[in-house]
Design a protein around this motif. Sequence first.
Motif, PDB file in Angstrom:
ATOM      1  N   TRP A 158       0.832  -1.203   0.000  1.00  0.00           N
ATOM      2  CA  TRP A 158       0.000   0.000   0.000  1.00  0.00           C
ATOM      3  C   TRP A 158       0.867   1.254   0.000  1.00  0.00           C
ATOM      4  CZ3 TRP A 158      -5.128   1.468  -0.190  1.00  0.00           C
ATOM      5  CH2 TRP A 158      -5.437   2.757   0.264  1.00  0.00           C
ATOM      6  N   GLU A 159       1.854   1.289   0.891  1.00  0.00           N
ATOM      7  CA  GLU A 159       2.723   2.461   0.984  1.00  0.00           C
ATOM      8  C   GLU A 159       3.516   2.683  -0.298  1.00  0.00           C
ATOM      9  OE1 GLU A 159       5.057   2.019   4.619  1.00  0.00           O
ATOM     10  OE2 GLU A 159       3.802   3.585   5.497  1.00  0.00           O
ATOM     11  N   GLU A 160       4.040   1.588  -0.879  1.00  0.00           N
ATOM     12  CA  GLU A 160       4.810   1.698  -2.115  1.00  0.00           C
ATOM     13  C   GLU A 160       3.947   2.259  -3.236  1.00  0.00           C
ATOM     14  OE1 GLU A 160       7.553  -1.204  -4.949  1.00  0.00           O
ATOM     15  OE2 GLU A 160       5.699  -2.004  -4.058  1.00  0.00           O
ATOM     16  N   LEU A 161       2.726   1.740  -3.355  1.00  0.00           N
ATOM     17  CA  LEU A 161       1.840   2.168  -4.438  1.00  0.00           C
ATOM     18  C   LEU A 161       1.415   3.626  -4.259  1.00  0.00           C
ATOM     19  CD1 LEU A 161      -0.799  -0.026  -6.114  1.00  0.00           C
ATOM     20  CD2 LEU A 161      -1.418   2.292  -5.478  1.00  0.00           C
ATOM     21  N   MET A 162       1.072   4.006  -3.036  1.00  0.00           N
ATOM     22  CA  MET A 162       0.647   5.384  -2.787  1.00  0.00           C
ATOM     23  C   MET A 162       1.789   6.375  -2.991  1.00  0.00           C
ATOM     24  SD  MET A 162      -2.541   5.584  -2.291  1.00  0.00           S
ATOM     25  CE  MET A 162      -3.851   4.364  -2.137  1.00  0.00           C
ATOM     26  N   LYS A 163       2.989   6.002  -2.570  1.00  0.00           N
ATOM     27  CA  LYS A 163       4.138   6.888  -2.785  1.00  0.00           C
ATOM     28  C   LYS A 163       4.395   7.100  -4.268  1.00  0.00           C
ATOM     29  CE  LYS A 163       7.931   6.810  -0.481  1.00  0.00           C
ATOM     30  NZ  LYS A 163       9.195   6.384   0.146  1.00  0.00           N
ATOM     31  N   THR A 164       4.334   6.010  -5.039  1.00  0.00           N
ATOM     32  CA  THR A 164       4.649   6.095  -6.461  1.00  0.00           C
ATOM     33  C   THR A 164       3.556   6.809  -7.245  1.00  0.00           C
ATOM     34  OG1 THR A 164       5.908   4.038  -6.290  1.00  0.00           O
ATOM     35  CG2 THR A 164       5.284   4.754  -8.497  1.00  0.00           C
ATOM     36  N   ASN A 165       2.294   6.490  -6.947  1.00  0.00           N
ATOM     37  CA  ASN A 165       1.188   6.998  -7.760  1.00  0.00           C
ATOM     38  C   ASN A 165       0.652   8.356  -7.317  1.00  0.00           C
ATOM     39  OD1 ASN A 165       1.461   4.589  -9.059  1.00  0.00           O
ATOM     40  ND2 ASN A 165      -0.577   3.812  -8.594  1.00  0.00           N
ATOM     41  N   VAL A 166       0.721   8.642  -6.021  1.00  0.00           N
ATOM     42  CA  VAL A 166       0.108   9.871  -5.505  1.00  0.00           C
ATOM     43  C   VAL A 166       1.154  10.859  -5.001  1.00  0.00           C
ATOM     44  CG1 VAL A 166      -1.604  10.852  -3.937  1.00  0.00           C
ATOM     45  CG2 VAL A 166      -1.922   8.538  -4.820  1.00  0.00           C
ATOM     46  N   GLU A 167       2.029  10.393  -4.099  1.00  0.00           N
ATOM     47  CA  GLU A 167       2.996  11.310  -3.506  1.00  0.00           C
ATOM     48  C   GLU A 167       3.919  11.928  -4.550  1.00  0.00           C
ATOM     49  OE1 GLU A 167       6.186  11.397   0.212  1.00  0.00           O
ATOM     50  OE2 GLU A 167       4.681   9.815   0.085  1.00  0.00           O
ATOM     51  N   SER A 168       4.258  11.148  -5.579  1.00  0.00           N
ATOM     52  CA  SER A 168       5.128  11.675  -6.637  1.00  0.00           C
ATOM     53  C   SER A 168       4.467  12.837  -7.366  1.00  0.00           C
ATOM     54  CB  SER A 168       5.488  10.574  -7.633  1.00  0.00           C
ATOM     55  OG  SER A 168       4.349  10.158  -8.368  1.00  0.00           O
ATOM     56  N   VAL A 169       3.164  12.753  -7.567  1.00  0.00           N
ATOM     57  CA  VAL A 169       2.434  13.836  -8.245  1.00  0.00           C
ATOM     58  C   VAL A 169       2.488  15.109  -7.405  1.00  0.00           C
ATOM     59  CG1 VAL A 169       0.183  14.571  -9.124  1.00  0.00           C
ATOM     60  CG2 VAL A 169       0.935  12.200  -9.443  1.00  0.00           C
ATOM     61  N   PHE A 170       2.316  14.949  -6.092  1.00  0.00           N
ATOM     62  CA  PHE A 170       2.421  16.095  -5.189  1.00  0.00           C
ATOM     63  C   PHE A 170       3.826  16.674  -5.194  1.00  0.00           C
ATOM     64  CE2 PHE A 170       3.941  17.281  -0.903  1.00  0.00           C
ATOM     65  CZ  PHE A 170       3.287  18.502  -0.767  1.00  0.00           C
TER      66      PHE A 170
END
Length: 251
Positions: free
Chosen positions: A107-119
């Motif tokens: 979950w953390e890996e996916l959220m970092k890659t898909n969402v946090e990177s955009v931010f």
Amino acid sequence: MFDLSGRRALVTGSSTGIGFALAKGLAGAGAEVVLNARNEARLAEAVGRLRKEGATVHAARFDVTSPDEVQAAIAGIEQDVGAIDILINNAGMQRRAPLEQFSHEQWEELMKTNVESVFLVGQAVARYMIERKRGKIINICSVQSELGRPSIAAYTASKGAVKMLTKGMAIDWGQHGIQVNGLGPGYFKTELTEALVKDEKFSSWLIGRTPSRRWGDVEDLVGAAVFLASSASNFVNGHILYVDGGVTATL
């Protein structure tokens, strides 16, 4: 109106797949492009391919999930290459598993890659765009920004978040002459979907489910990306443009 000559575009996660196709498409419309990836060898190969086709292209190897690397990379591009006029936040990943079996680490890996990177990348680039009072940001969403499928609940959550982050960026930054929009691909033939393309049962279901009755080819995304990156979309802000053959239009 659709001419990108004299403009510079950064495309994250662009050594292969959709990111590479979008970078190639922007270059074809006249833009100078900066490719990004974590894998240096793949990045160098992608840069070489575009240069052979006559594009003006640069490499920027950095991890889009690292705040320090992002800040340093964007500052380096602005100083050494030039102003970033267009940003495409394309870097992303997929993890498939029933939600009850999905680990916290996944979950953390996916959220970092898909969402946090955009931010992270969006904010770093926008700070320069705000000073110049202009800019185009395109965040890669998905039909899963609207629709779910079994075993990809976490991915759906991440792409729903990117959709709403896109709208939030447009609201905060529109006053500075920046347009922030989303590009939502449907099911496209890429290296990452090769197994699904070859799965006759899934492919048959998908083609039957899609009004256009086929998989998407990455080239189908280029026109929409050029539109959102160009002056043609100067009053389009906070919009998600789905390029999906009609999947989101039908039950």
